[in-house]
Design a protein around this motif. Structure first.
Motif, PDB file in Angstrom:
ATOM      1  N   PHE A 127       0.850  -1.190   0.000  1.00 20.59           N
ATOM      2  CA  PHE A 127       0.000   0.000   0.000  1.00 20.59           C
ATOM      3  C   PHE A 127       0.887   1.241   0.000  1.00 20.59           C
ATOM      4  N   LEU A 145      -4.363   5.341   1.673  1.00 21.08           N
ATOM      5  CA  LEU A 145      -3.444   4.412   1.015  1.00 21.08           C
ATOM      6  C   LEU A 145      -4.145   3.597  -0.064  1.00 21.08           C
ATOM      7  N   TRP A 146      -3.384   3.272  -1.114  1.00 14.53           N
ATOM      8  CA  TRP A 146      -3.888   2.505  -2.251  1.00 14.53           C
ATOM      9  C   TRP A 146      -2.925   1.362  -2.550  1.00 14.53           C
ATOM     10  N   LEU A 147      -3.482   0.205  -2.804  1.00 16.44           N
ATOM     11  CA  LEU A 147      -2.703  -0.931  -3.271  1.00 16.44           C
ATOM     12  C   LEU A 147      -3.144  -1.219  -4.700  1.00 16.44           C
TER      13      LEU A 147
END
Length: 161
Positions: A127, A145-147
């Motif tokens: 992430f 957060l980004w995965l």
């Protein structure tokens, strides 16, 4: 905390019968103040796409859910809340729950997972902070957060999807 193998919690898909136990674990971890958080705006009026629980001898001791969202036109999933009973927080159960979510999202062919959380914990799963996503309320930008599961980067307003 090291536990004998026979006492090691097990991961399973959340069932309808787990709802009360999940609510108790989440309440103990976050308290009633969680309802004021922006992340709750993405869950209100929606049903989880998936949920996972950790079961110990006394029942549910950890949980996490994934919620359908859209970021601009992009279909994605929103992870949270993730909660583990206080007595098990150092046993790696949170990591196992996150890994289950990532595996599920990959199986679904989703482009990624969005969450609001601690970068040091979630960073080990890939992430990364995103500045291109807007939530329906205030949020600390360092915790958004980004995965990316397919390399796609989301842009726009995140909403129930």
């Amino acid at each position: 905390m090291t536990e004998p193998a026979m006492n090691r919690p097990t991961l399973s898909v959340e069932s309808a019968f787990d709802a009360g136990a999940v609510a108790r674990v989440v309440e103990a971890a976050f308290g009633p103040g969680r309802y004021a958080k922006t992340a709750e705006r993405l869950r209100e009026g929606s049903n989880p796409e998936a949920g996972f629980v950790m079961r110990g001898e006394a029942g549910v001791i950890g949980s996490v859910r994934l919620w359908p969202i859209r970021i601009g036109a992009l279909r994605a999933t929103f992870l949270g809340p993730i909660a583990v009973d206080r007595t098990w927080r150092e046993a790696g159960l949170g990591a196992a729950l996150v890994e289950a979510c990532i595996a599920w999202a990959r199986e679904q062919g989703l482009p990624g997972i969005l969450l609001v959380g601690d970068s040091p914990f979630f960073g080990r799963f890939g992430f990364e902070r995103t500045d291109a996503v807007v939530l329906p309320g205030p949020v600390n930008p360092s915790r958004l957060l980004w995965l990316a599961l397919d390399g796609e980067k989301p842009v726009g307003l995140a909403r129930i999807g």
